[in-house]
Write an enzyme that holds these catalytic residues in place. Structure first.
Site, PDB file in Angstrom:
ATOM      1  N   GLY A 112      57.004  49.532  32.391  1.00  0.00           N
ATOM      2  CA  GLY A 112      55.808  48.717  32.183  1.00  0.00           C
ATOM      3  C   GLY A 112      54.552  49.537  31.982  1.00  0.00           C
ATOM      4  O   GLY A 112      54.585  50.755  31.770  1.00  0.00           O
ATOM      5  N   GLY A 127      32.419  47.610  31.456  1.00  0.00           N
ATOM      6  CA  GLY A 127      31.942  48.352  32.620  1.00  0.00           C
ATOM      7  C   GLY A 127      32.723  48.058  33.871  1.00  0.00           C
ATOM      8  O   GLY A 127      32.167  48.074  34.967  1.00  0.00           O
ATOM      9  N   SER A 128      34.041  47.806  33.718  1.00  0.00           N
ATOM     10  CA  SER A 128      34.856  47.543  34.892  1.00  0.00           C
ATOM     11  C   SER A 128      35.746  48.744  35.185  1.00  0.00           C
ATOM     12  O   SER A 128      35.476  49.853  34.747  1.00  0.00           O
ATOM     13  CB  SER A 128      35.666  46.259  34.689  1.00  0.00           C
ATOM     14  OG  SER A 128      36.098  45.743  35.929  1.00  0.00           O
ATOM     15  N   GLU A 134      36.890  54.561  35.001  1.00  0.00           N
ATOM     16  CA  GLU A 134      37.831  55.671  35.194  1.00  0.00           C
ATOM     17  C   GLU A 134      37.912  56.530  33.937  1.00  0.00           C
ATOM     18  O   GLU A 134      37.878  57.763  33.996  1.00  0.00           O
ATOM     19  CB  GLU A 134      39.220  55.146  35.550  1.00  0.00           C
ATOM     20  CG  GLU A 134      39.346  54.607  36.964  1.00  0.00           C
ATOM     21  CD  GLU A 134      40.766  54.202  37.320  1.00  0.00           C
ATOM     22  OE1 GLU A 134      40.959  53.673  38.421  1.00  0.00           O
ATOM     23  OE2 GLU A 134      41.689  54.425  36.502  1.00  0.00           O
ATOM     24  N   GLU A 152      27.788  47.730  28.932  1.00  0.00           N
ATOM     25  CA  GLU A 152      28.239  46.579  29.726  1.00  0.00           C
ATOM     26  C   GLU A 152      27.251  45.432  29.541  1.00  0.00           C
ATOM     27  O   GLU A 152      26.042  45.609  29.681  1.00  0.00           O
ATOM     28  CB  GLU A 152      28.338  46.959  31.204  1.00  0.00           C
ATOM     29  CG  GLU A 152      28.485  45.804  32.178  1.00  0.00           C
ATOM     30  CD  GLU A 152      29.693  44.922  31.911  1.00  0.00           C
ATOM     31  OE1 GLU A 152      29.550  43.691  31.991  1.00  0.00           O
ATOM     32  OE2 GLU A 152      30.784  45.470  31.622  1.00  0.00           O
ATOM     33  N   HIS A 163      40.116  63.548  64.761  1.00  0.00           N
ATOM     34  CA  HIS A 163      38.882  64.178  64.295  1.00  0.00           C
ATOM     35  C   HIS A 163      39.242  65.441  63.526  1.00  0.00           C
ATOM     36  O   HIS A 163      40.128  66.177  63.925  1.00  0.00           O
ATOM     37  CB  HIS A 163      37.998  64.522  65.497  1.00  0.00           C
ATOM     38  CG  HIS A 163      36.724  65.217  65.128  1.00  0.00           C
ATOM     39  ND1 HIS A 163      35.644  64.563  64.586  1.00  0.00           N
ATOM     40  CD2 HIS A 163      36.381  66.533  65.199  1.00  0.00           C
ATOM     41  CE1 HIS A 163      34.677  65.432  64.364  1.00  0.00           C
ATOM     42  NE2 HIS A 163      35.102  66.635  64.720  1.00  0.00           N
TER      43      HIS A 163
END
Length: 461
Positions: free
Chosen positions: A39, A181-182, A187, A203, A445
């Site tokens: 896919g 712009g998503s 990315e 966008e 930590h």
């Protein structure tokens, strides 16, 4: 016409494991795939993009190494090697998926395009022009979605790229102009900018990532602009054309001020459209919504008993992990009678910019729209110890908490390893933990996850 126990249309991240499990459970099963097994995720989604993002991140670290007292004169980027490495990883994953399918007894893999020809009956047109017909009482549709192509004047005669074809380019675009712009757009913008492209994002909404809160969108916009990426928001593209130089010209209005952006390549990243248009779903009377997605109930069943839809083709969040969880629900209900459904499932996701954006649950905007009593906690990454030590102080942590119960309704983290840290909050939500529980919880930590303590020590808004 061959009669089977089950037909799975689409060998994506839900369809492939479902077909294998059905066959192993004794169902005579056919898996039909139009293109490649695996896919979108394996072939032109998660696998290739995250591999290239990893290369781009290394380039950025080297580029900024002098601030750490590490000098790397003469740095250069060999994009052909990066491209070949990406292809090698994709082929490795794809071939592994094919081998897994072919090794499954009782499962037949057929490469071709499936379409319904009657009630629970399909035909498959194979690449060599042959046609096979099949019927089964159980049919599972995992046919996915593809990049949406908008109606823009001039686009039909102007060269453009999609998130699929962009990854096929063997060279870096000189100037990549991105419409959208998503998540995919951002990315790709940062990835190619870090590898040497000049990048412009256009966008139409007032903000990048319009589904996110305004402060989250602004944070991401600042991060991209700091890397030299041009960002045009509230900008409407009214036409495009092939430029005399061989590139593209994009004509837009930004708050009613006309502008022209000239680029070498145009990327369309304006959402995705479902692959129902070639399935001839009317032949088996499947209900389809106005956008072409298959309608399903909370058990992922369509209006036709025995026909199910999973993954992107049913609408909703288009993530690989959603498709896989759809498969889990269908399979466990079928074989284990679990009675699972999609109601109230908590869906996390991550945008793999650098730093990452991880989110789970609802946003502050959604909570206020629903008139929920909430407290909002925020902590800038400049106050996170591990971020300061690592020099990764861009970003913000944000959580939406029910004011009366203390339960976490949603959270967003922009920061180094933001996707990993958001998983801590997802697990807390699943466990029903309160923000006070997390405030006093002991974490190792100095992890980024430890900053969850500090987040809930802040004064809520």
């Amino acid at each position: 016409m061959k009669t089977l126990d089950a037909i799975v249309i689409g060998a994506g991240q839900g369809g492939t494991p479902l077909a294998k499990k059905l066959a192993k459970a004794g169902y005579k099963t056919l898996l039909v795939e139009k293109r490649w097994v695996g896919g979108t995720c394996i072939n032109d989604g998660c696998t290739p993009t995250k591999n290239m993002i990893a290369h781009a991140a290394i380039a950025q670290r080297v580029r900024k190494s002098e601030q750490w007292g590490i000098h790397t004169p003469g740095m250069s980027i060999d994009f052909e090697t990066i491209w070949q490495h990406k292809n090698k990883i994709v082929n490795q994953f794809r071939d592994s998926s094919v081998r897994g399918v072919e090794a499954t007894e009782g499962l037949e893999l057929l490469i071709g395009e499936a379409s319904f020809i009657g009630h629970k009956a399909i035909q498959v047109k194979t690449p060599d022009g042959q046609t096979e017909t099949y019927q089964a009482e159980s049919i599972y549709i995992n046919a996915g979605a593809r990049p949406a192509i908008p109606e823009i004047t001039g686009l039909s005669v102007t060269p453009y790229l999609t998130s699929t074809t962009l990854l096929e380019l063997p060279q870096i675009p000189a100037h990549l102009v991105i419409l959208g712009g998503s998540y995919i757009a951002l990315e790709m913008a940062q990835l190619f900018s870090r590898l040497g492209s000049r990048v412009s994002i256009i966008e139409r909404s007032p903000y990048l990532l319009p589904k996110e809160d305004a402060d989250i969108s602004a944070c991401i916009k600042d991060i991209l602009r700091d890397e030299g990426i041009a960002v045009y928001t509230h900008a409407n593209v009214h036409n495009v054309e092939k430029h005399i130089t061989g590139g593209v010209a994009v004509f837009l209005d930004k708050k009613h001020h006309p502008e022209i952006i000239l680029g070498s390549h145009l990327l369309l990243a304006l959402g995705r459209t479902p692959n129902t248009d070639t399935l001839c779903t009317q032949m088996t009377r499947l209900d389809i919504d106005n956008e072409g997605f298959i309608k399903i109930n909370s058990n992922l069943q369509t209006n036709i008993s025995g026909i199910y839809a999973l993954g992107d083709i049913k609408g909703g969040p288009a993530f690989t992990h959603v498709s896989y969880n759809d498969y889990v629900i269908i399979l466990r209900n079928l074989l284990e009678n679990k009675g699972l459904n999609t109601n109230n499932r908590i869906i996390p996701y991550c945008m793999f910019t650098d730093p990452q954006l991880g989110r789970v649950g609802i946003t502050e905007k959604e909570a206020r729209t629903q008139n929920l009593p909430i407290n909002v906690y925020t902590l800038p990454m400049t106050k996170v110890a591990r971020a300061i030590e690592s020099g990764q102080t861009q970003g913000i942590m944000k959580a939406v908490v029910h004011k009366e119960t203390g339960k976490i309704l949603g959270a967003t983290i922009i920061g180094e390893q933001g996707g990993e840290t958001i998983t801590v909050l997802q697990m807390a939500m699943l466990a029903g933990m309160t923000c006070e529980d997390l405030r006093y919880q002991m974490f190792a930590h100095p992890l980024y996850a430890e900053s969850v303590n500090n987040l809930f020590m802040q004064e809520p808004q």
